[in-house]
Design a protein around this motif. Sequence first.
Motif, mmCIF file in Angstrom:
data_model
loop_
_atom_site.group_PDB
_atom_site.id
_atom_site.type_symbol
_atom_site.label_atom_id
_atom_site.label_comp_id
_atom_site.label_asym_id
_atom_site.label_seq_id
_atom_site.Cartn_x
_atom_site.Cartn_y
_atom_site.Cartn_z
ATOM 1 N N ALA A 107 0.818 -1.542 0.134
ATOM 2 C CA ALA A 107 -0.014 0.316 -0.795
ATOM 3 C C ALA A 107 0.815 1.633 -0.210
ATOM 4 O O ALA A 107 0.627 2.154 -0.859
ATOM 5 N N LEU A 108 2.158 1.257 0.901
ATOM 6 C CA LEU A 108 2.846 2.706 1.043
ATOM 7 C C LEU A 108 3.570 2.705 -0.875
ATOM 8 O O LEU A 108 3.734 3.598 -0.446
ATOM 9 N N GLY A 109 3.980 1.312 -1.313
ATOM 10 C CA GLY A 109 4.518 1.210 -2.375
ATOM 11 C C GLY A 109 4.066 1.423 -3.303
ATOM 12 O O GLY A 109 4.813 1.943 -4.658
ATOM 13 N N GLN A 110 3.167 1.662 -3.407
ATOM 14 C CA GLN A 110 1.914 1.241 -4.981
ATOM 15 C C GLN A 110 0.555 2.850 -4.959
ATOM 16 O O GLN A 110 -0.139 2.771 -5.993
ATOM 17 N N GLU A 111 -0.007 3.027 -3.541
ATOM 18 C CA GLU A 111 -0.610 3.776 -3.522
ATOM 19 C C GLU A 111 -0.039 5.840 -3.519
ATOM 20 O O GLU A 111 0.977 5.122 -2.333
ATOM 21 N N ASP A 112 -0.378 7.055 -4.547
ATOM 22 C CA ASP A 112 0.657 8.549 -3.902
ATOM 23 C C ASP A 112 -0.375 8.761 -3.161
ATOM 24 O O ASP A 112 0.479 9.408 -2.017
ATOM 25 N N GLU A 113 -1.265 8.870 -2.771
ATOM 26 C CA GLU A 113 -2.291 9.403 -1.701
ATOM 27 C C GLU A 113 -2.364 8.984 -0.822
ATOM 28 O O GLU A 113 -3.051 7.746 -0.601
ATOM 29 N N PRO A 114 -2.014 9.332 0.941
ATOM 30 C CA PRO A 114 -1.624 8.918 1.638
ATOM 31 C C PRO A 114 -3.456 7.695 2.572
ATOM 32 O O PRO A 114 -3.179 7.041 2.501
ATOM 33 N N TRP A 115 -4.333 8.460 2.547
ATOM 34 C CA TRP A 115 -5.708 7.455 2.708
ATOM 35 C C TRP A 115 -5.538 6.930 1.515
ATOM 36 O O TRP A 115 -6.380 5.636 2.204
ATOM 37 N N SER A 116 -6.058 6.769 0.281
ATOM 38 C CA SER A 116 -5.973 5.893 -0.594
ATOM 39 C C SER A 116 -4.872 4.484 -0.473
ATOM 40 O O SER A 116 -5.595 3.297 -0.007
ATOM 41 N N ALA A 117 -3.884 5.032 0.255
ATOM 42 C CA ALA A 117 -2.741 3.781 0.860
ATOM 43 C C ALA A 117 -3.193 3.296 2.637
ATOM 44 O O ALA A 117 -3.128 2.272 1.917
ATOM 45 N N LEU A 118 -3.895 3.926 2.933
ATOM 46 C CA LEU A 118 -4.171 3.746 4.530
ATOM 47 C C LEU A 118 -5.005 2.991 4.209
ATOM 48 O O LEU A 118 -5.195 1.669 4.554
ATOM 49 N N ASP A 194 5.917 -0.880 12.360
ATOM 50 C CA ASP A 194 6.379 0.448 11.647
ATOM 51 C C ASP A 194 5.667 1.232 10.462
ATOM 52 O O ASP A 194 6.161 2.260 10.205
ATOM 53 N N VAL A 195 5.632 0.280 9.752
ATOM 54 C CA VAL A 195 4.692 0.075 8.531
ATOM 55 C C VAL A 195 3.503 0.847 9.042
ATOM 56 O O VAL A 195 3.551 1.742 7.967
ATOM 57 N N VAL A 196 3.078 0.638 9.792
ATOM 58 C CA VAL A 196 1.508 0.442 9.778
ATOM 59 C C VAL A 196 1.662 2.245 9.537
ATOM 60 O O VAL A 196 1.082 2.798 9.742
ATOM 61 N N GLY A 197 2.993 2.574 11.267
ATOM 62 C CA GLY A 197 2.946 3.752 11.497
ATOM 63 C C GLY A 197 3.025 4.379 10.341
ATOM 64 O O GLY A 197 2.712 5.841 10.729
ATOM 65 N N ARG A 198 3.836 4.166 9.272
ATOM 66 C CA ARG A 198 4.295 5.266 8.105
ATOM 67 C C ARG A 198 3.152 5.207 7.570
ATOM 68 O O ARG A 198 2.422 6.327 7.566
ATOM 69 N N LEU A 199 1.967 4.589 7.780
ATOM 70 C CA LEU A 199 0.757 4.705 7.097
ATOM 71 C C LEU A 199 0.010 5.647 7.398
ATOM 72 O O LEU A 199 -1.022 6.589 6.804
ATOM 73 N N VAL A 200 0.258 5.401 8.654
ATOM 74 C CA VAL A 200 -0.435 6.563 9.568
ATOM 75 C C VAL A 200 0.038 7.680 9.345
ATOM 76 O O VAL A 200 -1.402 8.966 9.380
ATOM 77 N N GLU A 201 1.292 7.800 9.973
ATOM 78 C CA GLU A 201 1.492 9.572 9.359
ATOM 79 C C GLU A 201 1.431 9.773 8.419
ATOM 80 O O GLU A 201 1.440 11.593 8.488
ATOM 81 N N ARG A 202 1.625 9.578 7.712
ATOM 82 C CA ARG A 202 0.955 10.333 6.350
ATOM 83 C C ARG A 202 -0.163 10.303 5.940
ATOM 84 O O ARG A 202 -0.690 12.395 5.882
ATOM 85 N N ALA A 203 -1.008 9.788 6.440
ATOM 86 C CA ALA A 203 -2.355 10.151 5.694
ATOM 87 C C ALA A 203 -2.705 10.782 7.159
ATOM 88 O O ALA A 203 -3.657 12.240 6.567
#
Length: 255
Positions: A107-118, A194-203
């Motif tokens: 999700a982090l690597g293939q979705e540019d939009e933060p909400w879409s990734a999460l 850690d990886v889920v944390g990055r998704l949360v931080e971006r969104a």
Amino acid sequence: MHIQETHWTSAGMTASAVGPGGNGRDMGEGARTTPLRVDAQRNLEHVLRAAREVFGELGYGAPMEDVARRARVGVGTVYRRFPSKDVLVRRIAEEETSRLTDQARAALGQEDEPWSALSRFLRTSVASGAGRLLPPQVLRVGVEEGAAADEARVPQQRQSVPDAPELRLVEQRQAPVEESTSLGDDAGAATLLDVVGRLVERARAAGALRTDVTVADVLLVIATAAPSLPDAAQQAAASSRLLDILLEGLRSRPA
């Protein structure tokens, strides 16, 4: 990262075997380094598949006999592959942790939009039934973090992985082996957080996620939105509907 291909290569993908001239004693999975016979490999795959299904439906407290029945093998076969229930539970928990981490990275690597990734990560994880097999220590981390959500930030959450989570086992047929009692290794759980944390931080940084939402909340959404229902179509529909509602609750609202 595939945890099961490193930590579990000797414990999960090998098994003891008794030859025609053997003494009839099981030496445990770690004693062999030669590849499994075709039938033994097939039995191992059946046991792992059955364990995922049984633990997914009944939780990690389900007895080994249920796993054996679902795999259509004798319970002795299960114990030859996994010397104790703890070993089997940790194998499944580590595989699930690795699976969730891969989904979060995708999700982090293939979705540019933060909400879409999460939201993609959540939808993929819920659709795969991941919530029913989340390692208990990860969920407990979530509960502990959620209690201090007002003060905790994501970097702190990623560091809060307990060393020895407790697990209540229903039955133990053999004496416990001398191994770590953690369900899955802590490094794997820390990587997932850690990886889920990055998704949360971006969104959150993009203003798409409520400011009070933590990694704990995201993990609890995965666990909550994956009910175990007898009908597959009903289960999929219920999961999708529940996740839609939960996602709306995670989104930020204009002031």
